[in-house]
Design an enzyme around this catalytic site. Sequence first.
Site, PDB file in Angstrom:
ATOM      1  N   TRP A 154     -42.174 -46.328  -7.813  1.00  0.00           N
ATOM      2  CA  TRP A 154     -41.894 -45.108  -8.677  1.00  0.00           C
ATOM      3  C   TRP A 154     -39.997 -45.390  -8.240  1.00  0.00           C
ATOM      4  CZ3 TRP A 154     -40.998 -39.507  -6.535  1.00  0.00           C
ATOM      5  CH2 TRP A 154     -40.805 -38.941  -7.742  1.00  0.00           C
ATOM      6  N   ASP A 235     -47.748 -41.701   0.551  1.00  0.00           N
ATOM      7  CA  ASP A 235     -47.215 -41.341  -0.535  1.00  0.00           C
ATOM      8  C   ASP A 235     -47.929 -40.932  -1.617  1.00  0.00           C
ATOM      9  OD1 ASP A 235     -44.605 -40.998  -3.325  1.00  0.00           O
ATOM     10  OD2 ASP A 235     -46.502 -39.450  -3.049  1.00  0.00           O
ATOM     11  N   LYS A 271     -50.290 -33.943 -10.638  1.00  0.00           N
ATOM     12  CA  LYS A 271     -51.833 -34.986 -11.585  1.00  0.00           C
ATOM     13  C   LYS A 271     -52.712 -34.471 -11.769  1.00  0.00           C
ATOM     14  CE  LYS A 271     -48.000 -37.870 -11.588  1.00  0.00           C
ATOM     15  NZ  LYS A 271     -47.204 -36.932 -10.627  1.00  0.00           N
TER      16      LYS A 271
END
Lengths: 424, 462
Positions: A154, A235, A271
């Site tokens: 990311w 993460d 999310k």
Amino acid sequence: MSMLLRNGCAGRILKSGAVRSMSTSWWKHVEPAPKDPILGVTEAFLADPSPDKVNVGVGAYRDDNGKPVVLECVREAERRIAGNLNMEYLPMGGSIKMVEETLKLAYGENSDLIKEKQIAAVQALSGTGACRLFADFQKRFSPDSQIYIPVPTWANHHNIWRDADVPQNTFHYYHPESRGLDFASMMEDIKNAPNGSFFLLHACAHNPTGVDPTEEQWREISHQFKVKGHFAFFDMAYQGFASGDPERDAKSIRIFLEDGHLIGCAQSYAKNMGLYGQRVGCLSVVCEDEKQAVAVKSQLQQLARPMYSNPPVHGALVVSTVLGDPELKKLWLTEVKGMADRIIGMRSALRENLEKLGSPLSWEHITKQIGMFCYSGMTPEQVDRLTNEFHIYLTRNGRISMAGVTTGNVGFLANAIHEVTKSA
Amino acid sequence: MASAMLSLASASPSASLSLQENLKISWKRGTSSRINFLGSDFSKTKSFTRTSMTVAVKVSRFKDITMAPPDPILGVSEAFKADTHEMKLNLGVGAYRTEDLQPYVLNVVKKAENLMLERGENKEYLPIEGLAAFNKVTAELMFGADNAVIQQQRVATVQGLSGTGSLRLAAALMERYFPGARVLISSPTWGNHKNIFNDARVPWSEYRYYDPKTVGLDFDGMISDIKAAPDGSFVLLHGCAHNPTGIDPTPEQWEKIADVIQERNHIPFFDVAYQGFASGSLDEDASSVRLFAARGMELLVAQSYSKNLGLYAERIGAINVVCASSDAAARVKSQLKRLARPMYSNPPIHGARIVSNVVGNPELFNEWKEEMEMMAGRIKSVRQKLYDSLCAKDKSGKDWSFILKQIGMFSFTGLNITQSENMTNKWHVYMTKDGRISLAGLSSAKCEYLADAIIDSYHNVK
């Protein structure tokens, strides 16, 4: 002195009361920042007047009508909390209830680490905030350390550790030829890194590739980490989104814990609970014992205080209401599975469509990859064509957010991809 | 492997440390430092390494981390909560309380939240700079909708995590674009200001502000110190209701402060956390900022809605940078975004929606102004009551009128550390060690008790 020189005529002295003509500015030397590669896509999408435009850029879930979704369990939670609570400051470490429930998700309902209070944990500003807090913590307490980041990752990971002033290294991850995991090179990099290095790992549903190690591969990685004494920072932004089952998606972390690693972990509800704009997440650091966990937590709070004092309450209340009520929690699990299943369905549909169009390329990776994203393998030039000719918005690394694909647009999308790749 | 290791240990009777302890020492730094064990180069002994690493994985690399000190302000509330004494009083954090000492959710906020619930809006990510509707109304609230700076689009406004987060963004901007430039902060100032600039690596120095002799403003000292600073320094000013002293410059003094800042080519940086709480009027409390803006100066303003809209835990505020041109404002805004992205990506939505619904709706806005006046009014009345109680009970002739002259949520009592500690230890009155009390946490019913505590601490404790 340099200020005067830098600002040229801004150094003129004025009589009091005179309005100075503002031809010069303190900010002359400030250049326009480049657009954020991910969030800039949505900006461009919004500005596009075309009625056929498709946004498969940012990783935000959409229903089959392409609309943002507020989960039922969240709506119900909000009804319950509306108006009857004040908005007093949370403690610096955030909502205790929310953190407790969040740790259970990552570490297991009956985790000994939780029982023994070995985990230093604070509420954080979603995944970004959790990573940044950890990066600052790493800088302060392991000042000679660096962070090993997978290639690719990311984009904001690089920004975070850079702004925290922690030097970065990379390790091999994605294998472009197979559109899968470059496991051998990854293990080499792990072995060659100096003992005790800090590594950033995506717990599940790797962003942007969707390529995850298998369980066996995770075990090997964990073993090698033991041999080298490396620190694993996970993460986990998509727990529940990878397989539809949050327990299964935490497998990598559980493997590391079984092996006795003292890990760090960033969790996000952006999310999996659809709380994107609420900025709710958690940073945890596993310690040797309760005393150490208390000390580490106090230091994490010390880092948070000059950044934002204490974290926002609303999203945390939603999370603790949902996870604290068995009925709502069950509803949540169903809804998460629903979202994950829709995405898995769209993966199949996109692949089938491309194959039916007679594409010369292999699109197997669409269904092999996991989570919200498909790393299509398209080049930046092909992506630009998709945007300019077809008004399809995605990031230039070829990452498609499957969450933005619907039964309504999958055919159009497949056509467009075929057009730009058929002569590749 | 293990036996090789053990025999090595037993072969050297001079090694006074156990194997375990040696391994722990070797992992102190948690980095790839060379490890020496019993005089031999540890790293060369491969088989040794593998076995010992398996043991060492349980040892944390954060072993040596010590407990951080409790936060001087937020730590007070935590201590208060732990106290079981029936007369305990929390005058620590600046959070408004009703006469019944309950937290207060403003009616306009409840209405706004109901509207939001009915509309059922989604929770999508805000853009990095925050909610556009919020940014518009917050800048207008600060400068006035018809102000030139707004009309000419010269203000870069970015939603921030309340006052703290907005200050931190500004500090990060200063560090990046004015490396080496320092910020001047008042002596005293809000405790977290120094932490923010320290963590952002912006050097700071203090300007005189509070005069203990007069319990008022050391105006000459302030002007003198601002003058003496290297030109091009940032000057951090409290827009109204100075925290912790409650002492604000007069309009004439603000003019002179603006003069010297312009003379020395400094950049004014306002922290406005109490707009509405000082005088009860939102516009009046913005007058210092507007005075500077009217002179055509470039300036920064951090805003917070924690107190005036009671949105403490929602973390809603903004950083505004007033620039010479709209082009500069656009560039500055883009760079503020670039600083925010690796901190938290984008700001929380809930508080922003509340503010834009209240401030953007004429009816709710008027209602808010009334509630604001009510809150500020309650504080003014407890000031009066406290003053009256002190005068009635204290026969020493000490002048307590500073309580009435000070403005906003706080009063700087002039009590020193030991005296403040006495307030807590003997009287269960929780306050910060700098002698600051939050009148927002005081009820008229408790004024007499507080007066007793202050008089005792002031006269009987050194």
